[in-house]
Design an enzyme around this catalytic site. Structure first.
Site, PDB file in Angstrom:
ATOM      1  N   LYS A  10      67.748  25.508  -7.436  1.00 27.72           N
ATOM      2  CA  LYS A  10      66.272  25.404  -6.281  1.00 27.72           C
ATOM      3  C   LYS A  10      66.273  24.339  -5.636  1.00 27.72           C
ATOM      4  O   LYS A  10      66.412  24.372  -4.352  1.00 27.72           O
ATOM      5  CB  LYS A  10      65.291  26.504  -6.181  1.00 27.72           C
ATOM      6  CG  LYS A  10      65.244  27.559  -6.813  1.00 27.72           C
ATOM      7  CD  LYS A  10      64.004  28.919  -7.020  1.00 27.72           C
ATOM      8  CE  LYS A  10      64.328  29.980  -7.402  1.00 27.72           C
ATOM      9  NZ  LYS A  10      63.398  31.107  -7.457  1.00 27.72           N
ATOM     10  N   GLN A  42      57.360  31.178 -10.322  1.00 27.05           N
ATOM     11  CA  GLN A  42      58.833  31.305 -11.450  1.00 27.05           C
ATOM     12  C   GLN A  42      58.558  32.396 -11.040  1.00 27.05           C
ATOM     13  O   GLN A  42      57.604  32.413 -12.870  1.00 27.05           O
ATOM     14  CB  GLN A  42      59.490  30.410 -12.008  1.00 27.05           C
ATOM     15  CG  GLN A  42      60.498  30.770 -11.990  1.00 27.05           C
ATOM     16  CD  GLN A  42      62.000  31.224 -11.187  1.00 27.05           C
ATOM     17  OE1 GLN A  42      61.609  30.524  -9.833  1.00 27.05           O
ATOM     18  NE2 GLN A  42      62.561  31.716 -11.253  1.00 27.05           N
ATOM     19  N   ASP A  68      58.361  33.758  -0.995  1.00 32.56           N
ATOM     20  CA  ASP A  68      58.871  34.874  -1.679  1.00 32.56           C
ATOM     21  C   ASP A  68      59.307  35.866  -0.857  1.00 32.56           C
ATOM     22  O   ASP A  68      59.757  36.803  -1.649  1.00 32.56           O
ATOM     23  CB  ASP A  68      58.020  34.871  -3.056  1.00 32.56           C
ATOM     24  CG  ASP A  68      59.291  34.842  -4.258  1.00 32.56           C
ATOM     25  OD1 ASP A  68      60.656  34.053  -3.930  1.00 32.56           O
ATOM     26  OD2 ASP A  68      58.619  33.952  -5.012  1.00 32.56           O
TER      27      ASP A  68
HETATM   28  N1  GUE Z   1      59.222  33.919  -7.266  1.00 33.32           N
HETATM   29  C1  GUE Z   1      60.679  33.861  -7.760  1.00 33.32           C
HETATM   30  N2  GUE Z   1      61.511  33.853  -6.758  1.00 33.32           N
HETATM   31  C2  GUE Z   1      62.548  34.615  -7.504  1.00 33.32           C
HETATM   32  O1  GUE Z   1      63.404  34.220  -6.183  1.00 33.32           O
HETATM   33  C3  GUE Z   1      62.934  34.523  -8.732  1.00 33.32           C
HETATM   34  C4  GUE Z   1      62.451  34.366  -9.462  1.00 33.32           C
HETATM   35  N3  GUE Z   1      60.827  33.732  -9.549  1.00 33.32           N
HETATM   36  N4  GUE Z   1      62.377  34.778 -11.480  1.00 33.32           N
HETATM   37  C5  GUE Z   1      64.239  35.042 -11.438  1.00 33.32           C
HETATM   38  C6  GUE Z   1      65.029  35.708 -10.043  1.00 33.32           C
HETATM   39  C7  GUE Z   1      66.448  35.437 -10.377  1.00 33.32           C
HETATM   40  N5  GUE Z   1      66.747  34.292  -9.139  1.00 33.32           N
HETATM   41  C8  GUE Z   1      68.364  33.967  -8.838  1.00 33.32           C
HETATM   42  C9  GUE Z   1      68.745  33.354  -8.484  1.00 33.32           C
HETATM   43  C10 GUE Z   1      70.063  32.751  -8.180  1.00 33.32           C
HETATM   44  C11 GUE Z   1      71.073  32.921  -8.690  1.00 33.32           C
HETATM   45  C12 GUE Z   1      72.182  32.884  -8.185  1.00 33.32           C
HETATM   46  O2  GUE Z   1      72.706  31.831  -7.682  1.00 33.32           O
HETATM   47  N6  GUE Z   1      73.374  32.884  -9.047  1.00 33.32           N
HETATM   48  C13 GUE Z   1      74.883  32.617  -9.216  1.00 33.32           C
HETATM   49  C14 GUE Z   1      75.629  32.057 -10.686  1.00 33.32           C
HETATM   50  C15 GUE Z   1      74.685  31.353 -11.659  1.00 33.32           C
HETATM   51  C16 GUE Z   1      74.931  31.355 -13.684  1.00 33.32           C
HETATM   52  O3  GUE Z   1      76.186  31.279 -13.417  1.00 33.32           O
HETATM   53  O4  GUE Z   1      74.446  31.958 -13.452  1.00 33.32           O
HETATM   54  C17 GUE Z   1      75.725  33.642  -8.199  1.00 33.32           C
HETATM   55  O5  GUE Z   1      75.676  34.631  -8.752  1.00 33.32           O
HETATM   56  O6  GUE Z   1      76.573  32.956  -8.086  1.00 33.32           O
HETATM   57  C18 GUE Z   1      70.459  34.259  -9.724  1.00 33.32           C
HETATM   58  C19 GUE Z   1      69.239  34.410  -9.580  1.00 33.32           C
HETATM   59  C20 GUE Z   1      65.685  33.876  -8.340  1.00 33.32           C
HETATM   60  N7  GUE Z   1      65.199  34.816  -8.883  1.00 33.32           N
END
Ligand code: GUE
Length: 288
Positions: free
Chosen positions: A52, A96, A119
Site C-alpha cells: 500500500k 490494518q 476503509d
Molecule cells: N484495514 C484493512 N484494510 C484492508 O484493506 C485489509 C486489511 N485491513 N487487512 C488485510 C486485507 C487483505 N488485503 C489485500 C489487498 C490486496 C491484495 C492483493 O493485491 N493480492 C494480489 C496477490 C498478492 C500475493 O501474491 O500475495 C492479487 O490478488 O493478485 C490482497 C489482500 C487488504 N486488507
C-alpha cells in the site's frame, strides 16, 4: 470460455486516473495523505502495508506508516488515531486488520473520524451504505473495487439475481448492499446455508468471499454468470488460489476474475482512489 476479468489491468487504469487527480490537486498545493497504522508483527500484514505504501508513493499520495508494538494499550492506540484525526495533512486513516488480541478493533474503528475512514468500516459509513444515502462517504474498498470491475463489463445488473457467499463486515455485507443499491435481487449465503449449490446456480452475479479453497465447483455456476472470486487461499502446494475452482468455472461462466490478479489489485487501487476522494471531499472539490 469466459471473459477473464483482468483486475490487474483495471487496477492499472484506475491508478492512472488517481495519479492524474493527484497531479491536479498538486497544482492547487494540495497533497492527499494516507496514514496506515500497523500493530504487532504479523508478516502477511507487513507485506500488505508495504504494498500500500509503495503504491501510494508512486501515485503521489503522502503515505505515513505507523508501526506499533503488539504491547500497545487500547488507550495509547486511540490516542494515536486522534492525532491523525486532527492532522490536516492526513485525509485517510487505515488500521490494518487483524489487530493483536486484547485490542478492541471495533472501538478503534469507531474512533476514526468518519470523514477520514478510508476503509469505510466506521459504523456511520456502514449505515449510510445500507441506507443508500446520497452524498459522499467512503465504503469498503474490496466491494467498491468489485463494482468498478462489474462496470467495465457493461452488463445490465438491474433486476437480475446476485448471490453473495460470505457475510463479513469487510466484504459480504457491504457487497450485498452495493449490489442491492444497483437494483439487483440479492441473496446472502454463508456457512449455515442449506443447498448452497442450488442457490449459486441461480446467480447471474456470484461473489464468493469465504476463505474456503475451491468451495465453488464448475457445476455450481449458472452458464454465462459473472463470477467474482474474493478468496485468497493457499492450495496444497502453497500457491495462491481462490474460493472458486477456476479451471472448471471458466468453461461455465460468462466472465470470471482470476486469483491472483483479480479482486486483490482492485482493493489496493480502490484504497488509493478513496484516499483522493476523501481529500477532495474535505476540500469540497470534485464529485467522484
Ligand atoms: N484495514 C484493512 N484494510 C484492508 O484493506 C485489509 C486489511 N485491513 N487487512 C488485510 C486485507 C487483505 N488485503 C489485500 C489487498 C490486496 C491484495 C492483493 O493485491 N493480492 C494480489 C496477490 C498478492 C500475493 O501474491 O500475495 C492479487 O490478488 O493478485 C490482497 C489482500 C487488504 N486488507
Amino acid at each position: 470460455m469466459a471473459i477473464i476479468i483482468d483486475g490487474k489491468q483495471i487496477a492499472k487504469d484506475l491508478n492512472t486516473q488517481t495519479q492524474q487527480r493527484v497531479a491536479t490537486l498538486a497544482q492547487q498545493g494540495i497533497v492527499p495523505g494516507l496514514a496506515v497504522i500497523i500493530v504487532g508483527d504479523d508478516p502477511a500484514s507487513a507485506i500488505y502495508v508495504r504494498n500500500k505504501h509503495r503504491k501510494a508513493v508512486k501515485l503521489g499520495i503522502k503515505s505515513v506508516v505507523r508501526e506499533l508494538p503488539a504491547t500497545i494499550s487500547q488507550a495509547e492506540l486511540l490516542e494515536i488515531v486522534q492525532t491523525y484525526n486532527h492532522d490536516d495533512s492526513i485525509h485517510g486513516i487505515l488500521v490494518q486488520s487483524p489487530l493483536p488480541v486484547g485490542l478492541d478493533e471495533q472501538a478503534i474503528v469507531a474512533a476514526i473520524d468518519p470523514a477520514k475512514d478510508v476503509d469505510g468500516f466506521h459504523p456511520l459509513n456502514v449505515g449510510r451504505l445500507l441506507a443508500n444515502l446520497p452524498g459522499h462517504y467512503p465504503v469498503s474498498c474490496t466491494p467498491r473495487g468489485i463494482m468498478t470491475m462489474l462496470g467495465t463489463l457493461n452488463e445490465h445488473l438491474r433486476g437480475k439475481q446476485a448471490v453473495v457467499v460470505g457475510r463479513s463486515m469487510i466484504v459480504g455485507r457491504p457487497m450485498a448492499a452495493m449490489l442491492l443499491n444497483a437494483d439487483m435481487t440479492v441473496t446472502i449465503a454463508h456457512v449455515h446455508t442449506k443447498h448452497l449449490s442450488d442457490l449459486t446456480r441461480t446467480a447471474d452475479v456470484l461473489v464468493v468471499a469465504t476463505g474456503v479453497t475451491h468451495l465453488i465447483k464448475g457445476n455450481d455456476i449458472k452458464r454465462g454468470a459473472i463470477v467474482i472470486d474474493v478468496g485468497m487461499d493457499r492450495d496444497e502446494n502453497g500457491k495462491l488460489t481462490g474460493d472458486v475452482d477456476f479451471d472448471a468455472a471458466v468453461d461455465r461462466a460468462g466472465a470470471i476474475t482470476p486469483v491472483p490478479g483479480g479482486v486483490g489489485p482492485m482493493t489496493i487501487a480502490t484504497l488509493m482512489q478513496q484516499t483522493v476522494d476523501l481529500c477532495e471531499w474535505s476540500e469540497q472539490l470534485g464529485s467522484n
